[in-house]
Scaffold this motif. Structure first.
Motif, PDB file in Angstrom:
ATOM      1  N   PHE A 220       0.826  -1.208   0.000  1.00 56.77           N
ATOM      2  CA  PHE A 220       0.000   0.000   0.000  1.00 56.77           C
ATOM      3  C   PHE A 220       0.864   1.264   0.000  1.00 56.77           C
ATOM      4  O   PHE A 220       0.667   2.171  -0.810  1.00 56.77           O
ATOM      5  CB  PHE A 220      -0.928  -0.003   1.221  1.00 56.77           C
ATOM      6  N   ASP A 224       1.621   4.107  -3.105  1.00 58.84           N
ATOM      7  CA  ASP A 224       1.469   5.558  -2.942  1.00 58.84           C
ATOM      8  C   ASP A 224       2.766   6.284  -3.269  1.00 58.84           C
ATOM      9  O   ASP A 224       2.763   7.388  -3.820  1.00 58.84           O
ATOM     10  CB  ASP A 224       1.037   5.886  -1.511  1.00 58.84           C
ATOM     11  N   TYR A 324      -5.006   7.857   3.894  1.00 54.48           N
ATOM     12  CA  TYR A 324      -5.554   6.520   3.683  1.00 54.48           C
ATOM     13  C   TYR A 324      -4.608   5.744   2.769  1.00 54.48           C
ATOM     14  O   TYR A 324      -4.509   6.054   1.569  1.00 54.48           O
ATOM     15  CB  TYR A 324      -6.952   6.586   3.048  1.00 54.48           C
ATOM     16  N   GLY A 326      -2.938   3.667   0.068  1.00 55.18           N
ATOM     17  CA  GLY A 326      -3.417   3.142  -1.202  1.00 55.18           C
ATOM     18  C   GLY A 326      -4.255   4.120  -1.998  1.00 55.18           C
ATOM     19  O   GLY A 326      -4.377   3.998  -3.223  1.00 55.18           O
ATOM     20  N   MET A 327      -4.856   5.105  -1.332  1.00 54.77           N
ATOM     21  CA  MET A 327      -5.765   6.022  -2.036  1.00 54.77           C
ATOM     22  C   MET A 327      -5.024   6.898  -3.030  1.00 54.77           C
ATOM     23  O   MET A 327      -5.539   7.180  -4.119  1.00 54.77           O
ATOM     24  CB  MET A 327      -6.523   6.898  -1.039  1.00 54.77           C
ATOM     25  N   ILE A 376     -10.340   1.727  -6.296  1.00 50.76           N
ATOM     26  CA  ILE A 376      -9.348   1.776  -5.222  1.00 50.76           C
ATOM     27  C   ILE A 376      -9.647   2.944  -4.272  1.00 50.76           C
ATOM     28  O   ILE A 376      -9.564   2.802  -3.050  1.00 50.76           O
ATOM     29  CB  ILE A 376      -7.928   1.909  -5.803  1.00 50.76           C
ATOM     30  N   THR A 380     -10.413   2.085  -0.427  1.00 42.45           N
ATOM     31  CA  THR A 380      -9.467   2.561   0.595  1.00 42.45           C
ATOM     32  C   THR A 380     -10.135   3.543   1.561  1.00 42.45           C
ATOM     33  O   THR A 380      -9.679   3.694   2.695  1.00 42.45           O
ATOM     34  CB  THR A 380      -8.243   3.230  -0.055  1.00 42.45           C
ATOM     35  N   TRP A 381     -11.199   4.191   1.116  1.00 42.65           N
ATOM     36  CA  TRP A 381     -11.960   5.058   2.025  1.00 42.65           C
ATOM     37  C   TRP A 381     -12.915   4.223   2.882  1.00 42.65           C
ATOM     38  O   TRP A 381     -12.977   4.395   4.099  1.00 42.65           O
ATOM     39  CB  TRP A 381     -12.754   6.089   1.242  1.00 42.65           C
ATOM     40  N   ARG A 384     -10.916   2.086   5.387  1.00 39.94           N
ATOM     41  CA  ARG A 384      -9.729   2.828   5.815  1.00 39.94           C
ATOM     42  C   ARG A 384      -9.186   2.367   7.166  1.00 39.94           C
ATOM     43  O   ARG A 384      -7.971   2.284   7.353  1.00 39.94           O
ATOM     44  CB  ARG A 384     -10.046   4.328   5.862  1.00 39.94           C
ATOM     45  N   ILE A 387      -7.531  -1.132   6.690  1.00 45.14           N
ATOM     46  CA  ILE A 387      -6.290  -1.014   5.925  1.00 45.14           C
ATOM     47  C   ILE A 387      -5.204  -0.347   6.755  1.00 45.14           C
ATOM     48  O   ILE A 387      -4.037  -0.749   6.717  1.00 45.14           O
ATOM     49  CB  ILE A 387      -6.538  -0.221   4.620  1.00 45.14           C
ATOM     50  N   THR A 391      -1.665  -2.105   7.563  1.00 41.08           N
ATOM     51  CA  THR A 391      -0.423  -1.513   7.061  1.00 41.08           C
ATOM     52  C   THR A 391       0.464  -0.933   8.166  1.00 41.08           C
ATOM     53  O   THR A 391       1.499  -0.352   7.862  1.00 41.08           O
ATOM     54  CB  THR A 391      -0.735  -0.390   6.048  1.00 41.08           C
TER      55      THR A 391
END
Length: 407
Positions: A220, A224, A324, A326-327, A376, A380-381, A384, A387, A391
């Motif tokens: 993740f 980003d 977040y 991955g967002m 995604i 991811t939201w 969140r 995740i 992570t």
């Protein structure tokens, strides 16, 4: 002379046209900017990795290794073969440098080389390698744990994704230009030109995922991080397309330029383009002496500008505001897809036909990127909290009472 209207197949062409200096350099303009794209990507990823390390979002990774082993016969044979192949070609290049600089691609891909030079160098390198490894060998090899920070591995990630990305870019290009591939498969496979970015993104992405899993790096956070580096690398790659005239241009554009757009940014005939497309240029005696008979949109220039905007948006603004994991990568995918859909309206590409619809390979993939990116962003939201928990950095240290050394 309006230099912005010219193409430069090699850096030597650039130096000759702009500074009237004739320095034979075996470096293609497009290849140079592709290399710079990787350098820029590594630089940006390193900066972002360090920021995540300081925020404790990422931390050291630990790998078990064995040090102090004596050189093996297999290692020495491998070293000899690689050294011979490199020196076989390198010695020939040194003695025929002018010819090599004029056409580096054909020279490298030919069978020309120095057997004697290759053997001498290979024996020397192999002996040197054996001496160094034998000198560092221990009476009893020992297990150690190597500690490395994510930013120290940014270059390795780019190398892995870059190699497989170039392979994917070449494969997708040949699929998109199947007729040209069928007519000359060997030439198309070995050619240094003709790359499709989306092919590189897809195949390189799979290779990168494998590398991350193998090295226990957060996917993740790395995605980003990549979302910040890829747009800048893409922009630099398109500078290479524009300057070399590699065929990544737009449809015919004979309309008069609007008053607020310079003529060179509105249309171009790409004189001296690297693929020798168009008609011969009078009184030109260089290797690349053609230009398009009708001006076209310089779409590579437009893509460079759009990708710089995307890079600025992601790197200078959103990366520190979005928490977040991955967002940011989802946002990048969506913007990349939108950018490509826009440019495809005026870009030359082969058309595909399915159920009465006409579209390009790039439009199909770009649509997939937009949908994937939006998915995604939503996931991811929505997830969140889960995740964020997944992570959180957790050090995974191999079991065993081994010495930990810095990588």
């Amino acid at each position: 002379m309006n230099f912005t209207l010219l193409s430069f197949a090699t850096l030597s062409d650039f130096l000759r046209e702009v500074f009237s200096v004739d320095i034979p350099l075996p470096i293609q303009t497009y290849g140079f900017f592709v290399a710079m794209a990787f350098v820029a990507g590594t630089w940006i990823m390193t900066i972002e990795y360090k920021r995540k390390e300081q925020l404790s979002l990422m931390g050291p990774v630990y790998k078990e290794e064995i040090i102090g082993e004596k050189p093996s016969t297999k290692d020495m044979i491998f070293t000899f073969i690689i050294s011979f192949l490199i020196c076989y070609k390198l010695v020939e290049i040194i003695y025929n440098y002018r010819e090599f600089s004029n056409n580096a691609q054909d020279f490298i891909l030919s069978s020309r080389g120095s057997v004697l030079g290759g053997l001498i160098c290979a024996i020397g390198f192999t002996a040197f390698s054996w001496y160094n490894k034998n000198k560092a060998a221990l009476d009893k090899p020992k297990h150690v744990i190597v500690k490395m920070l994510p930013h120290q591995m940014a270059g390795n990630i780019l190398v892995v994704t870059g190699i497989f990305g170039l392979l994917g870019a070449k494969i997708f290009h040949n699929l998109e230009n199947w007729d040209r591939f069928i007519s000359d498969p060997i030439g198309e496979l070995l050619s240094f030109s003709g790359l499709t970015f989306f092919g590189g993104l897809i195949v390189g992405g799979f290779a990168g995922a494998w590398f991350l899993k193998k090295n226990n790096l957060s996917s993740f956070h790395t995605l980003d991080t990549a979302a910040c580096g890829i747009p800048l690398g893409y922009a630099l790659g398109r500078v290479g397309c524009q300057l070399s005239g590699d065929g990544c241009w737009g449809i015919e554009n004979t309309a008069e330029a609007p008053s607020f757009i310079p003529n060179w940014a509105w249309s171009s005939t790409f004189p001296n383009n690297v693929i020798n497309a168009g008609s011969p240029i009078e009184n030109c005696t260089h290797q690349h002496c053609t230009e398009l008979t009708t001006a076209v949109f310089p779409t590579s220039l437009y893509e460079t500008l759009m990708m710089l905007v995307i890079f600025s948006l992601l790197f200078f603004w959103l990366r520190k505001k979005i928490n977040y994991p991955g967002m940011l990568f989802g946002i990048y995918l969506s913007l990349q897809g939108i950018e490509r859909l826009l440019i495809e309206q005026i870009r030359v590409n082969n058309k595909l036909h399915f159920l009465g619809f006409e579209f390009t390979q790039a439009q199909l993939i770009a649509t997939g990127l937009i949908l994937s990116g939006l998915t995604i962003i939503y996931l991811t939201w929505k997830y969140r909290d889960k995740i964020s928990e997944i992570t959180k950095y957790k050090a995974i240290i191999p079991k065993g009472n081994y010495e930990i050394i810095e990588g």
